[in-house]
Write a protein that holds these residues in place. Structure first.
Motif, PDB file in Angstrom:
ATOM      1  N   HIS A  55       0.847  -1.196   0.000  1.00 41.98           N
ATOM      2  CA  HIS A  55       0.000   0.000   0.000  1.00 41.98           C
ATOM      3  C   HIS A  55       0.877   1.238   0.000  1.00 41.98           C
ATOM      4  CE1 HIS A  55      -3.048   2.929   1.055  1.00 41.98           C
ATOM      5  NE2 HIS A  55      -2.325   3.271   2.114  1.00 41.98           N
ATOM      6  N   HIS A  56       0.601   2.135  -0.946  1.00 41.19           N
ATOM      7  CA  HIS A  56       1.273   3.437  -0.959  1.00 41.19           C
ATOM      8  C   HIS A  56       0.570   4.345   0.057  1.00 41.19           C
ATOM      9  CE1 HIS A  56       2.854   1.964  -4.772  1.00 41.19           C
ATOM     10  NE2 HIS A  56       3.720   2.973  -4.776  1.00 41.19           N
ATOM     11  N   ILE A  57       1.291   4.757   1.082  1.00 37.46           N
ATOM     12  CA  ILE A  57       0.691   5.636   2.087  1.00 37.46           C
ATOM     13  C   ILE A  57       0.215   6.925   1.413  1.00 37.46           C
ATOM     14  CG2 ILE A  57       1.129   6.910   4.209  1.00 37.46           C
ATOM     15  CD1 ILE A  57       3.197   4.737   4.901  1.00 37.46           C
ATOM     16  N   ARG A  58       1.048   7.508   0.594  1.00 34.30           N
ATOM     17  CA  ARG A  58       0.610   8.556  -0.323  1.00 34.30           C
ATOM     18  C   ARG A  58       0.629   7.943  -1.710  1.00 34.30           C
ATOM     19  NH1 ARG A  58       3.640  14.188  -2.091  1.00 34.30           N
ATOM     20  NH2 ARG A  58       1.886  15.054  -3.296  1.00 34.30           N
ATOM     21  N   HIS A  59      -0.544   7.875  -2.349  1.00 39.15           N
ATOM     22  CA  HIS A  59      -0.671   7.118  -3.585  1.00 39.15           C
ATOM     23  C   HIS A  59       0.283   7.635  -4.652  1.00 39.15           C
ATOM     24  CE1 HIS A  59      -2.594   4.911  -6.871  1.00 39.15           C
ATOM     25  NE2 HIS A  59      -3.220   4.216  -5.939  1.00 39.15           N
ATOM     26  N   TRP A  60       0.822   6.700  -5.438  1.00 37.76           N
ATOM     27  CA  TRP A  60       1.773   7.097  -6.481  1.00 37.76           C
ATOM     28  C   TRP A  60       1.120   8.010  -7.523  1.00 37.76           C
ATOM     29  CZ3 TRP A  60       0.234   5.736 -11.315  1.00 37.76           C
ATOM     30  CH2 TRP A  60      -0.602   4.622 -11.462  1.00 37.76           C
ATOM     31  N   ALA A  61      -0.186   7.855  -7.738  1.00 36.87           N
ATOM     32  CA  ALA A  61      -0.863   8.718  -8.712  1.00 36.87           C
ATOM     33  C   ALA A  61      -0.990  10.149  -8.210  1.00 36.87           C
ATOM     34  CB  ALA A  61      -2.255   8.157  -9.022  1.00 36.87           C
ATOM     35  N   GLN A  62      -0.806  10.348  -6.896  1.00 35.47           N
ATOM     36  CA  GLN A  62      -0.854  11.687  -6.303  1.00 35.47           C
ATOM     37  C   GLN A  62       0.540  12.226  -6.031  1.00 35.47           C
ATOM     38  OE1 GLN A  62      -3.175  10.656  -2.883  1.00 35.47           O
ATOM     39  NE2 GLN A  62      -5.137  10.867  -3.936  1.00 35.47           N
ATOM     40  N   GLY A  63       1.522  11.573  -6.605  1.00 31.52           N
ATOM     41  CA  GLY A  63       2.900  12.033  -6.454  1.00 31.52           C
ATOM     42  C   GLY A  63       3.681  11.333  -5.376  1.00 31.52           C
ATOM     43  N   GLY A  64       3.086  10.357  -4.726  1.00 30.58           N
ATOM     44  CA  GLY A  64       3.796   9.625  -3.679  1.00 30.58           C
ATOM     45  C   GLY A  64       4.875   8.737  -4.256  1.00 30.58           C
ATOM     46  N   PRO A  65       6.048   8.695  -3.659  1.00 29.51           N
ATOM     47  CA  PRO A  65       7.137   7.884  -4.202  1.00 29.51           C
ATOM     48  C   PRO A  65       6.937   6.403  -3.898  1.00 29.51           C
ATOM     49  CG  PRO A  65       7.842   8.912  -2.165  1.00 29.51           C
ATOM     50  CD  PRO A  65       6.450   9.451  -2.451  1.00 29.51           C
ATOM     51  N   THR A  66       7.418   5.559  -4.787  1.00 32.91           N
ATOM     52  CA  THR A  66       7.392   4.114  -4.535  1.00 32.91           C
ATOM     53  C   THR A  66       8.691   3.756  -3.834  1.00 32.91           C
ATOM     54  OG1 THR A  66       6.014   3.768  -6.491  1.00 32.91           O
ATOM     55  CG2 THR A  66       7.095   1.840  -5.594  1.00 32.91           C
ATOM     56  N   THR A  67       8.732   4.093  -2.562  1.00 31.91           N
ATOM     57  CA  THR A  67       9.904   3.836  -1.731  1.00 31.91           C
ATOM     58  C   THR A  67       9.456   3.070  -0.490  1.00 31.91           C
ATOM     59  OG1 THR A  67       9.632   5.939  -0.569  1.00 31.91           O
ATOM     60  CG2 THR A  67      11.066   5.925  -2.509  1.00 31.91           C
ATOM     61  N   LEU A  68      10.421   2.452   0.166  1.00 32.65           N
ATOM     62  CA  LEU A  68      10.086   1.641   1.332  1.00 32.65           C
ATOM     63  C   LEU A  68       9.414   2.476   2.415  1.00 32.65           C
ATOM     64  CD1 LEU A  68      10.398  -1.347   2.012  1.00 32.65           C
ATOM     65  CD2 LEU A  68      12.520  -0.786   3.220  1.00 32.65           C
ATOM     66  N   SER A  69       9.812   3.732   2.568  1.00 36.28           N
ATOM     67  CA  SER A  69       9.238   4.573   3.620  1.00 36.28           C
ATOM     68  C   SER A  69       7.804   4.976   3.312  1.00 36.28           C
ATOM     69  CB  SER A  69      10.096   5.825   3.822  1.00 36.28           C
ATOM     70  OG  SER A  69      10.141   6.594   2.624  1.00 36.28           O
ATOM     71  N   ASN A  70       7.409   4.912   2.033  1.00 37.86           N
ATOM     72  CA  ASN A  70       6.049   5.281   1.647  1.00 37.86           C
ATOM     73  C   ASN A  70       5.167   4.053   1.401  1.00 37.86           C
ATOM     74  OD1 ASN A  70       4.085   7.350   0.975  1.00 37.86           O
ATOM     75  ND2 ASN A  70       4.263   6.675  -1.155  1.00 37.86           N
ATOM     76  N   LEU A  71       5.662   2.877   1.783  1.00 37.45           N
ATOM     77  CA  LEU A  71       4.917   1.640   1.574  1.00 37.45           C
ATOM     78  C   LEU A  71       4.643   0.941   2.895  1.00 37.45           C
ATOM     79  CD1 LEU A  71       6.839   0.162  -1.505  1.00 37.45           C
ATOM     80  CD2 LEU A  71       4.559   1.194  -1.522  1.00 37.45           C
ATOM     81  N   ALA A  72       3.584   0.184   2.917  1.00 32.22           N
ATOM     82  CA  ALA A  72       3.250  -0.659   4.064  1.00 32.22           C
ATOM     83  C   ALA A  72       2.426  -1.835   3.567  1.00 32.22           C
ATOM     84  CB  ALA A  72       2.470   0.113   5.124  1.00 32.22           C
ATOM     85  N   LEU A  73       2.562  -2.960   4.229  1.00 30.82           N
ATOM     86  CA  LEU A  73       1.760  -4.126   3.872  1.00 30.82           C
ATOM     87  C   LEU A  73       0.412  -4.057   4.587  1.00 30.82           C
ATOM     88  CD1 LEU A  73       4.072  -7.289   3.875  1.00 30.82           C
ATOM     89  CD2 LEU A  73       3.068  -6.097   1.922  1.00 30.82           C
ATOM     90  N   LEU A  74      -0.655  -4.289   3.840  1.00 27.22           N
ATOM     91  CA  LEU A  74      -2.000  -4.389   4.397  1.00 27.22           C
ATOM     92  C   LEU A  74      -2.677  -5.609   3.786  1.00 27.22           C
ATOM     93  CD1 LEU A  74      -3.258  -0.682   4.215  1.00 27.22           C
ATOM     94  CD2 LEU A  74      -2.501  -1.913   6.254  1.00 27.22           C
ATOM     95  N   CYS A  75      -3.402  -6.357   4.596  1.00 25.53           N
ATOM     96  CA  CYS A  75      -4.168  -7.468   4.060  1.00 25.53           C
ATOM     97  C   CYS A  75      -5.328  -6.923   3.231  1.00 25.53           C
ATOM     98  CB  CYS A  75      -4.701  -8.358   5.192  1.00 25.53           C
ATOM     99  SG  CYS A  75      -5.973  -7.577   6.219  1.00 25.53           S
ATOM    100  N   ARG A  76      -5.982  -7.793   2.502  1.00 24.67           N
ATOM    101  CA  ARG A  76      -7.059  -7.358   1.616  1.00 24.67           C
ATOM    102  C   ARG A  76      -8.150  -6.626   2.387  1.00 24.67           C
ATOM    103  NH1 ARG A  76      -9.895 -11.685  -2.276  1.00 24.67           N
ATOM    104  NH2 ARG A  76      -7.724 -11.769  -2.968  1.00 24.67           N
ATOM    105  N   ARG A  77      -8.494  -7.139   3.556  1.00 22.72           N
ATOM    106  CA  ARG A  77      -9.566  -6.536   4.349  1.00 22.72           C
ATOM    107  C   ARG A  77      -9.222  -5.107   4.747  1.00 22.72           C
ATOM    108  NH1 ARG A  77     -12.846  -4.207   5.426  1.00 22.72           N
ATOM    109  NH2 ARG A  77     -14.372  -4.177   7.100  1.00 22.72           N
ATOM    110  N   HIS A  78      -8.022  -4.906   5.283  1.00 21.52           N
ATOM    111  CA  HIS A  78      -7.659  -3.596   5.790  1.00 21.52           C
ATOM    112  C   HIS A  78      -7.203  -2.648   4.676  1.00 21.52           C
ATOM    113  CE1 HIS A  78      -7.235  -5.974   9.671  1.00 21.52           C
ATOM    114  NE2 HIS A  78      -8.257  -5.151   9.821  1.00 21.52           N
ATOM    115  N   HIS A  79      -6.745  -3.207   3.552  1.00 20.43           N
ATOM    116  CA  HIS A  79      -6.453  -2.361   2.404  1.00 20.43           C
ATOM    117  C   HIS A  79      -7.747  -1.692   1.919  1.00 20.43           C
ATOM    118  CE1 HIS A  79      -3.943  -1.992  -1.558  1.00 20.43           C
ATOM    119  NE2 HIS A  79      -3.944  -0.884  -0.847  1.00 20.43           N
ATOM    120  N   ARG A  80      -8.821  -2.471   1.894  1.00 21.89           N
ATOM    121  CA  ARG A  80     -10.118  -1.905   1.524  1.00 21.89           C
ATOM    122  C   ARG A  80     -10.569  -0.870   2.542  1.00 21.89           C
ATOM    123  NH1 ARG A  80     -14.414  -3.271  -1.600  1.00 21.89           N
ATOM    124  NH2 ARG A  80     -13.363  -5.175  -2.284  1.00 21.89           N
ATOM    125  N   ALA A  81     -10.312  -1.142   3.817  1.00 21.79           N
ATOM    126  CA  ALA A  81     -10.725  -0.197   4.855  1.00 21.79           C
ATOM    127  C   ALA A  81     -10.061   1.162   4.666  1.00 21.79           C
ATOM    128  CB  ALA A  81     -10.389  -0.759   6.233  1.00 21.79           C
TER     129      ALA A  81
END
Length: 444
Positions: free
Chosen positions: A333-359
């Motif tokens: 999961h991009h904490i700040r979405h890449w389409a909004q300018g968020g970088p695809t870096t480890l600091s801007n990423l986190a793992l979320l399961c399907r349930r909580h990604h939807r949340a």
């Protein structure tokens, strides 16, 4: 000649003290059984109202997380709680401390509203061992009666799959018990993969549109089918054939309110939040269109999260980061979405399961990475999601509080409340079943 008569000596004080200790144990056990009855009432109500349905597979899974019960013990509590909802005599006997939880747990395996009264007499007359032996014999007679239905069940097996008027696929059928058992096990494993294998939030931390059990079953069936096809049943290339393709205009990914399309391959609309969620960790192909809709250029396929970065993300997070979840796998999961300018870096990423990604994408939950690197999650109303549920308040003297509560409800328990009526005679299980079981005569 004087004849001495035997003297009756007083019972030594240590013996009396031990007897008083035994009575106290018996009384407290009766209080605990009465309290267990209340606990089962609460579990039954909580289960019926779906209070556990906040990312958990079942009420037992919620109990395992919230109060620390072993998963097997939690399942038994839920089973007994449900059974007592239709067995008022057994429920009342437990609530009065007349039957132990162990006896009630055994009796609810076979009791029905029609046989409850005679089985209650068994519970009051015998020990827990007697009850277990009679229940085993009772179930044997039940199995013999059920065996006569096997041929009929086999003859009426069927499965119907058809498409409804609105395009939904309807499945209706009857399977042989052994085939049904395989299906149930497969669905349970798939549900666990999708929704459980961990702890989640407290019942108060509910999500909007949390999947019901029926919806979870539907999702599980889809996973079972996809898994079967991916493992060689279908000769095609599953990696390509079973992808979900979403066509999204770039402005929509950046801004949910922007005009543009967000549709599946067949033209079905999906929300911008769904599109953003799917685009977080997916294969991306950029296409340029002419004003009339013709495709002008197709870019190379790329991963929004490159494989090497994904491996680093898996190693760092080791599962869903949502508080209380801990599912050992997830989606990037991009904490700040890449389409909004968020970088695809480890600091801007986190793992979320399907349930909580939807949340996070579609149900109003928010997450941020704090300056110290930790993640914080907030509910849609802005409240912070705690990492662990708060501990329950326990009075300084819980035994006194339990006794006072029962006294206030007019429940007066003593050392003989749960004592069985057994006088030491040998238990004849066969005779007991012949007398008690309504089907025993017909199976002989």
């Amino acid at each position: 000649m004087n004849i001495d008569t035997p003297a009756f000596l007083p019972t030594p004080e240590p013996v009396l003290e031990v007897e008083r200790l035994g009575d106290e144990i018996a009384v407290l056990c009766a209080h605990l059984d009465a309290a267990t009855a209340r606990l089962l009432d609460l579990i039954r109500e909580f289960d019926a109202r779906g209070g556990w349905n906040t990312g958990f597979l079942s009420c037992a899974a919620w109990l395992s997380w919230r109060v620390g019960l072993d998963r097997g013990a939690a399942r038994e509590r839920v089973r007994v709680a449900r059974a007592l909802g239709t067995l008022p005599r057994l429920a009342q006997a437990l609530a009065r401390g007349e039957l132990s939880y162990s006896k009630v747990r055994a009796l609810t395996r076979v009791a029905t509203p029609e046989t409850e009264e005679r089985l209650l007499a068994v519970g009051k007359a015998g020990t827990a061992e007697h009850v277990e032996r009679i229940v085993r014999g009772w179930r044997l007679v039940d199995r013999q009666a059920e065996a006569r239905e096997t041929a009929r069940r086999h003859a009426i097996r069927a499965l119907h799959v058809y498409q409804d008027e609105d395009g939904m696929v309807v499945i209706r059928g009857r399977l042989a018990p052994e085939v049904g058992a395989v299906l149930v096990q497969a669905l349970a494993a798939a549900r666990e993969t999708l929704y459980q294998r961990a702890r989640s939030m407290d019942a108060e931390d509910g999500f909007a549109e949390t999947p019901t059990m029926a919806q979870q079953q539907a999702d599980a069936l889809a996973l079972v089918a996809e898994t079967a096809l991916h493992h060689g049943i279908d000769p095609g290339a599953p990696g390509e054939r079973y992808q979900v393709v979403v066509h999204v205009d770039a402005p929509v990914l950046a801004d949910a309110d922007a005009p543009g399309q967000s549709v599946l391959k067949d033209g079905a609309h999906v929300s911008s939040g769904t599109a953003q969620r799917l685009a977080c960790d997916a294969t991306r192909v950029v296409m340029r269109h002419a004003p009339d809709g013709r495709v002008m250029e197709v870019g190379a396929r790329t991963r929004t999260i490159p494989p090497a970065l994904r491996r680093a993300l898996d190693h760092r997070d080791r599962g869903c980061r949502f508080p209380g979840c801990g599912l050992p796998f997830g989606r990037g999961h991009h904490i700040r979405h890449w389409a909004q300018g968020g970088p695809t870096t480890l600091s801007n990423l986190a793992l979320l399961c399907r349930r909580h990604h939807r949340a996070v994408h579609e149900e109003g939950y928010e997450m941020d990475r704090q300056p110290d690197g930790e993640l914080s999650f907030r509910r849609p109303d802005g409240r912070l999601v705690p990492e662990v549920p708060p501990p329950a308040a326990v009075p300084r003297d819980p035994v006194h509080a339990l006794r006072a509560q029962h006294d206030a409800h007019g429940l007066h328990l003593h050392a003989r409340t749960a004592m069985p009526g057994w006088l030491g005679e040998r238990l004849d299980v066969g005779w007991a079943i012949d007398v008690l079981h309504p089907l025993a005569a017909s199976t002989q």
